[in-house]
Design a protein around this motif. Structure first.
Motif, short mmCIF file in Angstrom:
data_model
loop_
_atom_site.label_atom_id
_atom_site.label_comp_id
_atom_site.label_asym_id
_atom_site.label_seq_id
_atom_site.Cartn_x
_atom_site.Cartn_y
_atom_site.Cartn_z
N GLN A 1 -6.43 1.06 -1.57
CA GLN A 1 -6.53 0.54 -2.86
C GLN A 1 -5.01 -0.24 -3.29
O GLN A 1 -4.08 -0.04 -2.74
N VAL A 2 -5.28 -1.34 -4.18
CA VAL A 2 -3.93 -1.99 -4.72
C VAL A 2 -3.99 -1.91 -6.07
O VAL A 2 -5.06 -2.31 -6.80
N GLN A 3 -2.74 -1.58 -6.47
CA GLN A 3 -2.88 -1.33 -7.93
C GLN A 3 -1.79 -2.58 -8.57
O GLN A 3 -0.48 -3.05 -7.81
N LEU A 4 -2.24 -3.33 -9.60
CA LEU A 4 -1.30 -4.67 -9.83
C LEU A 4 -1.04 -4.37 -11.27
O LEU A 4 -1.93 -4.02 -12.42
N VAL A 5 0.38 -4.58 -11.88
CA VAL A 5 0.68 -4.32 -13.16
C VAL A 5 1.39 -5.42 -13.56
O VAL A 5 2.41 -5.54 -12.86
N GLU A 6 0.80 -6.36 -14.63
CA GLU A 6 1.45 -7.29 -15.26
C GLU A 6 2.55 -6.73 -16.41
O GLU A 6 2.55 -5.70 -16.79
N SER A 7 3.44 -7.83 -16.48
CA SER A 7 4.45 -7.84 -17.59
C SER A 7 4.97 -8.99 -18.24
O SER A 7 4.83 -9.95 -17.55
N GLY A 8 5.50 -9.07 -19.06
CA GLY A 8 6.22 -10.45 -19.48
C GLY A 8 5.46 -11.06 -20.69
O GLY A 8 5.82 -12.13 -20.97
N GLY A 9 4.31 -10.81 -20.92
CA GLY A 9 3.44 -11.46 -22.28
C GLY A 9 4.17 -11.29 -23.61
O GLY A 9 5.21 -10.48 -23.56
N GLY A 10 3.84 -12.03 -24.37
CA GLY A 10 4.15 -12.05 -25.79
C GLY A 10 3.77 -13.12 -26.58
O GLY A 10 3.19 -13.79 -26.23
N LEU A 11 4.53 -13.32 -27.82
CA LEU A 11 4.33 -14.42 -28.77
C LEU A 11 5.33 -15.42 -28.52
O LEU A 11 6.54 -15.01 -28.55
N VAL A 12 4.96 -16.71 -28.51
CA VAL A 12 6.24 -17.80 -28.17
C VAL A 12 5.57 -18.92 -28.92
O VAL A 12 4.61 -19.05 -29.17
N GLN A 13 6.70 -19.71 -29.44
CA GLN A 13 6.08 -21.07 -30.19
C GLN A 13 5.96 -22.16 -29.20
O GLN A 13 6.43 -22.16 -27.96
N PRO A 14 5.23 -22.99 -29.59
CA PRO A 14 4.88 -24.29 -28.71
C PRO A 14 6.05 -24.84 -28.32
O PRO A 14 7.27 -25.18 -28.89
N GLY A 15 6.04 -25.13 -27.12
CA GLY A 15 7.21 -25.80 -26.36
C GLY A 15 8.19 -24.67 -25.72
O GLY A 15 8.97 -25.08 -24.96
N GLY A 16 7.89 -23.42 -26.04
CA GLY A 16 8.75 -22.35 -25.37
C GLY A 16 8.26 -22.04 -24.00
O GLY A 16 7.36 -22.62 -23.51
N SER A 17 8.95 -21.01 -23.55
CA SER A 17 8.68 -20.64 -22.04
C SER A 17 8.74 -19.05 -22.10
O SER A 17 9.00 -18.54 -22.90
N LEU A 18 7.93 -18.53 -21.13
CA LEU A 18 7.70 -16.95 -20.65
C LEU A 18 7.57 -16.97 -19.22
O LEU A 18 7.07 -17.82 -18.49
#
Length: 115
Positions: A1-18
């Motif tokens: 089995q492989v477990q995958l955990v995401e991070s780094g999402g959020g709220l950003v204004q148009p034109g921004g970066s994540l």
């Protein structure tokens, strides 16, 4: 089995970066391609980007030139750098990985692009 955990999402204004990250754990030996899909409210899950262990990358037309996928094989981690974000990029972003012909998915991380 492989477990995958995401991070780094959020709220950003148009034109921004994540920058999204996805760390794999468990049976990561022979982990092959890793990538990202996304699903907006009321829409089907769609392909965003994929990268092989050798570093070859492919992108959806809607994100090419704005998003960059990369991976650190030593850390079993894949990244998605998202620049020039648009409101239509708003979605839950899911990481996936392939091992021995089985596709594993993370739980997803919300990305919201709004002013």
């Amino acid at each position: 089995q492989v477990q995958l955990v995401e991070s780094g999402g959020g709220l950003v204004q148009p034109g921004g970066s994540l920058r999204l990250s996805c760390a794999a754990s468990g049976s990561t030996f022979r982990l092959d391609a890793m990538g990202w899909h996304r699903q907006a409210p009321g829409k089907r899950r769609e392909f965003v980007a994929v990268i092989t262990t050798a570093g070859a990358a492919s992108y959806a037309d809607s994100v090419r030139g704005r998003f960059t996928i990369s991976r650190d094989n030593a850390k079993n981690t894949v990244y998605l750098q998202m620049n020039s974000l648009k409101p239509e990029d708003t979605a839950v972003y899911y990481c996936n990985g392939v091992r021995l012909a089985t596709v594993y998915w993370g739980q997803g991380t919300q990305v919201t692009v709004s002013s």
